[in-house]
Design a protein around this motif. Structure first.
Motif, PDB file in Angstrom:
ATOM      1  N   GLN A  35       0.783  -1.178   0.090  1.00 43.44           N
ATOM      2  CA  GLN A  35       0.054   0.038  -0.017  1.00 43.44           C
ATOM      3  C   GLN A  35       0.920   1.360   0.212  1.00 43.44           C
ATOM      4  O   GLN A  35       1.574   1.568   0.965  1.00 43.44           O
ATOM      5  CB  GLN A  35      -0.909  -0.120   1.381  1.00 43.44           C
ATOM      6  CG  GLN A  35      -2.016   1.110   1.047  1.00 43.44           C
ATOM      7  CD  GLN A  35      -3.071   0.655   2.123  1.00 43.44           C
ATOM      8  OE1 GLN A  35      -2.863   0.231   3.203  1.00 43.44           O
ATOM      9  NE2 GLN A  35      -4.264   1.544   1.846  1.00 43.44           N
ATOM     10  N   GLU A  86      -4.813   2.458  -2.647  1.00 42.28           N
ATOM     11  CA  GLU A  86      -5.432   1.306  -2.110  1.00 42.28           C
ATOM     12  C   GLU A  86      -4.234   0.147  -2.149  1.00 42.28           C
ATOM     13  O   GLU A  86      -3.396  -0.032  -2.822  1.00 42.28           O
ATOM     14  CB  GLU A  86      -6.662   0.522  -2.851  1.00 42.28           C
ATOM     15  CG  GLU A  86      -7.797   1.566  -3.031  1.00 42.28           C
ATOM     16  CD  GLU A  86      -9.144   1.073  -3.659  1.00 42.28           C
ATOM     17  OE1 GLU A  86     -10.146   1.680  -3.738  1.00 42.28           O
ATOM     18  OE2 GLU A  86      -8.826  -0.004  -4.344  1.00 42.28           O
ATOM     19  N   ARG A  87      -4.742  -0.942  -1.021  1.00 47.16           N
ATOM     20  CA  ARG A  87      -3.591  -1.917  -0.701  1.00 47.16           C
ATOM     21  C   ARG A  87      -3.890  -2.902  -2.241  1.00 47.16           C
ATOM     22  O   ARG A  87      -5.031  -3.206  -2.420  1.00 47.16           O
ATOM     23  CB  ARG A  87      -4.240  -2.703   0.341  1.00 47.16           C
ATOM     24  CG  ARG A  87      -3.080  -3.823   0.889  1.00 47.16           C
ATOM     25  CD  ARG A  87      -3.439  -4.327   2.081  1.00 47.16           C
ATOM     26  NE  ARG A  87      -3.243  -3.245   3.248  1.00 47.16           N
ATOM     27  CZ  ARG A  87      -3.291  -3.694   4.668  1.00 47.16           C
ATOM     28  NH1 ARG A  87      -3.428  -4.787   4.957  1.00 47.16           N
ATOM     29  NH2 ARG A  87      -3.306  -2.691   5.359  1.00 47.16           N
TER      30      ARG A  87
END
Length: 115
Positions: free
Chosen positions: A39, A44-45
């Motif tokens: 991340q 976003e991850r």
């Protein structure tokens, strides 16, 4: 209670290499699919790489194919991520993830690629 502990992050110059490790405990490691996520700030991850539990099948994000290699040592309950030809856009917090009967996450390790 399962636990994942990552290590190996740090500061590296573009084109350099790092190897991340994730030590697992408290669950049957060999039966879990293991993944590395990352991340970056403001993003976003995302899934970077994964390795299956039994046959060791691997999968990679397109952005890291040919540069990163995921592997596991079931005798040591450890999963690795070898990262070569690092780019500034690889800068992120890298997280270890285990999926099986339950799901576990590590605390993350910072990787910074900068000159």
């Amino acid at each position: 209670q399962g636990q994942l502990v990552e290590s190996g992050g740090g500061l590296v110059q573009p084109g350099g290499s790092l190897r991340l490790s994730c030590a697992a405990s408290g669950f049957t490691f060999s039966t879990y699919t293991m993944n590395w996520y990352r991340q970056a700030p403001g993003k976003e991850r995302e899934l970077v790489a994964g390795i299956s539990s039994v046959r060791g099948y691997t999968n990679y994000a397109n952005s890291v194919k040919g540069r990163f290699t995921i592997s596991r040592d079931n005798a040591k309950n450890t999963v690795y991520l070898q990262m070569n030809s690092l780019k500034p856009e690889d800068t992120a917090v890298y997280y270890c993830n285990a999926i099986g009967n339950l799901q576990y996450w590590g605390q993350g390790t910072q990787v910074t690629v900068s000159s």
